[in-house]
Design a protein around this motif. Structure first.
Motif, mmCIF file in Angstrom:
data_model
loop_
_atom_site.group_PDB
_atom_site.id
_atom_site.type_symbol
_atom_site.label_atom_id
_atom_site.label_comp_id
_atom_site.label_asym_id
_atom_site.label_seq_id
_atom_site.Cartn_x
_atom_site.Cartn_y
_atom_site.Cartn_z
ATOM 1 N N MET A 179 35.709 69.066 25.999
ATOM 2 C CA MET A 179 35.842 67.694 26.471
ATOM 3 C C MET A 179 37.151 67.511 27.230
ATOM 4 O O MET A 179 37.197 66.888 28.297
ATOM 5 N N SER A 180 38.238 68.068 26.680
ATOM 6 C CA SER A 180 39.526 67.941 27.347
ATOM 7 C C SER A 180 39.537 68.676 28.680
ATOM 8 O O SER A 180 40.129 68.210 29.657
ATOM 9 N N LYS A 181 38.875 69.822 28.728
ATOM 10 C CA LYS A 181 38.805 70.562 29.987
ATOM 11 C C LYS A 181 37.978 69.799 31.019
ATOM 12 O O LYS A 181 38.330 69.738 32.200
ATOM 13 N N MET A 182 36.892 69.218 30.565
ATOM 14 C CA MET A 182 36.036 68.435 31.451
ATOM 15 C C MET A 182 36.812 67.239 32.003
ATOM 16 O O MET A 182 36.778 66.964 33.204
ATOM 17 N N PHE A 183 37.532 66.530 31.133
ATOM 18 C CA PHE A 183 38.323 65.384 31.563
ATOM 19 C C PHE A 183 39.403 65.827 32.552
ATOM 20 O O PHE A 183 39.642 65.169 33.569
ATOM 21 N N ALA A 184 40.076 66.943 32.212
ATOM 22 C CA ALA A 184 41.176 67.412 33.054
ATOM 23 C C ALA A 184 40.698 67.781 34.457
ATOM 24 O O ALA A 184 41.365 67.486 35.454
ATOM 25 N N GLU A 185 39.546 68.437 34.538
ATOM 26 C CA GLU A 185 39.029 68.845 35.836
ATOM 27 C C GLU A 185 38.626 67.646 36.689
ATOM 28 O O GLU A 185 38.916 67.587 37.879
ATOM 29 N N VAL A 186 37.962 66.687 36.074
ATOM 30 C CA VAL A 186 37.481 65.520 36.822
ATOM 31 C C VAL A 186 38.638 64.601 37.218
ATOM 32 O O VAL A 186 38.685 64.091 38.333
ATOM 33 N N GLN A 191 45.083 69.886 31.167
ATOM 34 C CA GLN A 191 44.225 69.912 29.990
ATOM 35 C C GLN A 191 45.026 69.751 28.711
ATOM 36 O O GLN A 191 44.571 69.128 27.742
ATOM 37 N N GLY A 192 46.230 70.318 28.683
ATOM 38 C CA GLY A 192 47.052 70.206 27.491
ATOM 39 C C GLY A 192 47.367 68.768 27.136
ATOM 40 O O GLY A 192 47.426 68.400 25.962
ATOM 41 N N GLU A 193 47.574 67.940 28.154
ATOM 42 C CA GLU A 193 47.855 66.526 27.903
ATOM 43 C C GLU A 193 46.631 65.837 27.313
ATOM 44 O O GLU A 193 46.743 65.028 26.386
ATOM 45 N N MET A 194 45.461 66.168 27.853
ATOM 46 C CA MET A 194 44.223 65.609 27.315
ATOM 47 C C MET A 194 44.016 66.044 25.867
ATOM 48 O O MET A 194 43.729 65.236 24.978
ATOM 49 N N LEU A 195 44.167 67.346 25.622
ATOM 50 C CA LEU A 195 43.921 67.890 24.292
ATOM 51 C C LEU A 195 44.954 67.396 23.291
ATOM 52 O O LEU A 195 44.663 67.215 22.104
ATOM 53 N N PHE A 279 25.075 70.207 43.243
ATOM 54 C CA PHE A 279 24.124 69.270 43.825
ATOM 55 C C PHE A 279 24.179 67.903 43.145
ATOM 56 O O PHE A 279 23.879 66.886 43.756
ATOM 57 N N ILE A 280 24.543 67.897 41.850
ATOM 58 C CA ILE A 280 24.666 66.630 41.111
ATOM 59 C C ILE A 280 26.050 66.629 40.448
ATOM 60 O O ILE A 280 26.188 66.874 39.237
ATOM 61 N N PRO A 281 27.092 66.390 41.217
ATOM 62 C CA PRO A 281 28.462 66.518 40.701
ATOM 63 C C PRO A 281 28.861 65.468 39.677
ATOM 64 O O PRO A 281 29.890 65.619 39.018
ATOM 65 N N SER A 282 28.083 64.412 39.528
ATOM 66 C CA SER A 282 28.442 63.359 38.574
ATOM 67 C C SER A 282 28.329 63.818 37.120
ATOM 68 O O SER A 282 28.889 63.187 36.220
ATOM 69 N N ILE A 283 27.584 64.895 36.862
ATOM 70 C CA ILE A 283 27.429 65.446 35.517
ATOM 71 C C ILE A 283 28.088 66.821 35.474
ATOM 72 O O ILE A 283 27.830 67.664 36.334
ATOM 73 N N HIS A 284 28.924 67.055 34.482
ATOM 74 C CA HIS A 284 29.705 68.294 34.410
ATOM 75 C C HIS A 284 28.823 69.510 34.155
ATOM 76 O O HIS A 284 27.740 69.413 33.564
ATOM 77 N N ALA A 285 29.317 70.657 34.589
ATOM 78 C CA ALA A 285 28.578 71.908 34.424
ATOM 79 C C ALA A 285 28.291 72.225 32.963
ATOM 80 O O ALA A 285 27.241 72.790 32.638
ATOM 81 N N TYR A 286 29.212 71.885 32.062
ATOM 82 C CA TYR A 286 28.988 72.138 30.640
ATOM 83 C C TYR A 286 27.768 71.369 30.143
ATOM 84 O O TYR A 286 26.967 71.875 29.350
ATOM 85 N N LEU A 426 30.147 59.162 31.080
ATOM 86 C CA LEU A 426 31.095 58.058 30.975
ATOM 87 C C LEU A 426 32.397 58.290 31.732
ATOM 88 O O LEU A 426 33.177 57.356 31.916
ATOM 89 N N LEU A 427 32.646 59.522 32.157
ATOM 90 C CA LEU A 427 33.908 59.837 32.826
ATOM 91 C C LEU A 427 34.236 58.914 34.000
ATOM 92 O O LEU A 427 35.392 58.521 34.168
ATOM 93 N N PRO A 428 33.273 58.567 34.840
ATOM 94 C CA PRO A 428 33.608 57.675 35.960
ATOM 95 C C PRO A 428 34.189 56.333 35.532
ATOM 96 O O PRO A 428 34.897 55.688 36.310
ATOM 97 N N LEU A 429 33.919 55.916 34.291
ATOM 98 C CA LEU A 429 34.433 54.639 33.812
ATOM 99 C C LEU A 429 35.940 54.650 33.624
ATOM 100 O O LEU A 429 36.569 53.595 33.540
ATOM 101 N N LEU A 430 36.528 55.840 33.555
ATOM 102 C CA LEU A 430 37.961 55.934 33.312
ATOM 103 C C LEU A 430 38.795 55.529 34.519
ATOM 104 O O LEU A 430 39.963 55.230 34.411
ATOM 105 N N GLY A 431 38.168 55.541 35.700
ATOM 106 C CA GLY A 431 38.896 55.126 36.890
ATOM 107 C C GLY A 431 39.923 56.141 37.349
ATOM 108 O O GLY A 431 39.749 57.343 37.160
ATOM 109 N N SER A 432 40.995 55.687 37.907
ATOM 110 C CA SER A 432 42.003 56.578 38.472
ATOM 111 C C SER A 432 42.882 57.174 37.392
ATOM 112 O O SER A 432 42.936 56.692 36.274
ATOM 113 N N VAL A 433 43.591 58.217 37.768
ATOM 114 C CA VAL A 433 44.502 58.875 36.810
ATOM 115 C C VAL A 433 45.582 57.913 36.356
ATOM 116 O O VAL A 433 45.975 57.872 35.195
#
Length: 439
Positions: A179-186, A191-195, A279-286, A426-433
């Motif tokens: 989850m932290s890696k997914m958040f960090a990439e998007v 990732q360390g800050e997320m985790l 092709f569908i970047p809104s959903i993470h590869a994981y 739900l990641l898009p709901l987080l908005g900007s960094v």
């Protein structure tokens, strides 16, 4: 007494030999002759992780309520870096090792083996009644996180994403880490800050789940109509054997090529997930990877021997490399400063509301689909909120219902995967960094 100590083994060797190995590793780090590559980082993290796991699993309160060795490895390694015991250049080498695709390698192994290692009938039958129970608990838990966050001034969305999802995500390795890696990439952050923010939530959720399991057991004794005393299904269907045939692999491995097959299959599914993400970047590869694995398991695309190879590879990885993953994250990616800053009354209150919400949601939905409320709350709620397999054992032992382990396994594996998929949506709901990190 001396004979008993000699029986203690770490990394498959008696403790005096392990200590000698530790001495060599420590010397290599101290005098800077430890290779920065895979050849040096893997044994370094193996030894460090095993040592801290051994210690953490023997600290009374920590091992019973705070996740034991897993949390000690993760946070202990980070503390060694923060206090300068592990040099900065070694920490940087570990960070490069982890970011150099080892995390992807590990997560593919964990997801592939846990899903293909499940019994197909277990997966299908559980979804008929049990999946709504899991989703009900998760929904109320996440809403509880959001409302608690809003009440305490933490922010509704951030409370759900940073605290609610990690707690309900199935532990550290298969939950907070991907989850932290997914958040960090998007979000294009570290990732360390997320985790670092998610890790204390996982530990606190685990502790609260174990405590509440004992309280629910007492509640069942006071109000017998709420519990089946281990049977989850009410009425004529009161037969816990519905999910009692989970596939396990007991026989010794005679052909070591099964590990290669497991590695290949897990890598292929990860690759397919990354392909679909293009092709569908809104959903993470994981998330795509997990969906493909579940679909393949239900349809029965892979031969039984290949599925068995995936399960064996998962078991091998968990036994030998889980501590490498946790130690690498602690040394190279996690900073303890945000972890310490997160342990506030507000944070604790939000964690409490998440676990209580999981109990209420799964108990209510469980009753509606024909489950006993207490058994539904324990398996569909608390076994989602704890730390995966080790948390399941501790939770079920606290309420004296180990017979429910197959249900707990579904919560930790399939439920955790559903939370990961939900997080991707739900990641898009987080908005900007800037908005996310409150800067």
């Amino acid at each position: 007494m001396l004979e008993e100590k000699k029986k203690i083994k770490l990394l498959g060797m008696e403790w005096p030999y392990f200590l000698a190995l530790c001495f060599v590793i420590v010397s290599a780090v101290k005098f800077n002759f430890l290779p920065k590559s895979l050849a040096g980082q893997l044994p370094f993290l193996l030894v460090l992780g095993e040592l801290l796991r051994f210690v953490g699993d023997r600290i009374p309160i920590v091992k019973d309520y705070l996740g034991g060795g897993s949390v000690v490895v993760l946070l202990g390694c980070s503390a060694l870096v923060m206090y300068g015991i592990i040099p900065a250049d070694t920490a940087q080498a570990s960070k490069e090792f982890m970011n150099g695709h080892f995390i992807n390698f590990a997560l593919a192994a964990l997801c592939c083996g846990s899903i293909f290692g499940m019994d197909r009938n277990l997966l299908i039958k559980s979804s008929l009644r049990y999946i709504p129970c899991i989703l009900g608990g998760a929904a109320v838990a996440l809403l509880g996180a959001g409302f608690a966050g809003e009440l305490m001034g933490f922010d509704f969305t951030k409370a759900i994403m940073y605290i609610g999802l990690p707690i309900m995500g199935g532990g550290t390795s298969a939950g907070a880490v991907p989850m932290s890696k997914m958040f960090a990439e998007v979000l294009k952050v570290d990732q360390g800050e997320m985790l670092g923010v998610m890790t204390p939530a996982v530990a606190l959720g685990n502790a609260l789940a174990i405590v509440f399991a004992g309280l629910l057991d007492r509640l069942g004794k006071g109000i017998p109509s709420l519990t089946g005393n281990g049977n989850i299904l009410r009425g004529k269907d009161a037969d816990v054997s519905l999910l009692s045939e989970e596939k396990t692999v007991h026989e010794p491995v005679r052909d070591l090529s099964v590990f290669a097959a497991g590695i290949a299959v897990s890598g292929i599914y990860l690759g397919l997930g990354q392909l679909i993400q293009r092709f569908i970047p809104s959903i993470h590869a994981y998330a795509w990877m997990i969906l493909l694995m579940v679909l393949s398991k239900i349809i029965g695309i892979l031969p039984a021997e290949v599925e068995k190879s995936c399960a064996l590879w998962y078991q091998f990885f968990m036994k030998n490399f889980a501590n490498v993953l946790l130690a690498g994250l602690g040394v190279g990616l996690i900073s303890l400063k945000p972890v310490i800053a997160a342990l506030t009354p507000t944070y604790l209150f939000i964690c409490l509301l998440v676990v209580v919400g999981a109990i209420i949601g799964s108990a209510v939905i469980g009753w509606l689909v024909g489950f006993y409320p207490i058994e539904a709350a324990i398996t569909g709620g608390l076994c989602m909120a704890n730390m995966g397999g080790s948390g399941d054992i501790a939770t079920l032992m606290a309420c004296k219902r180990m017979i429910l382990m197959p249900f707990a396994a579904v919560s930790s594996r399939l439920g955790g995967a559903l939370i990961l998929i939900l997080g991707s949506f739900l990641l898009p709901l987080l908005g900007s960094v800037t908005e996310v990190l409150g800067k």
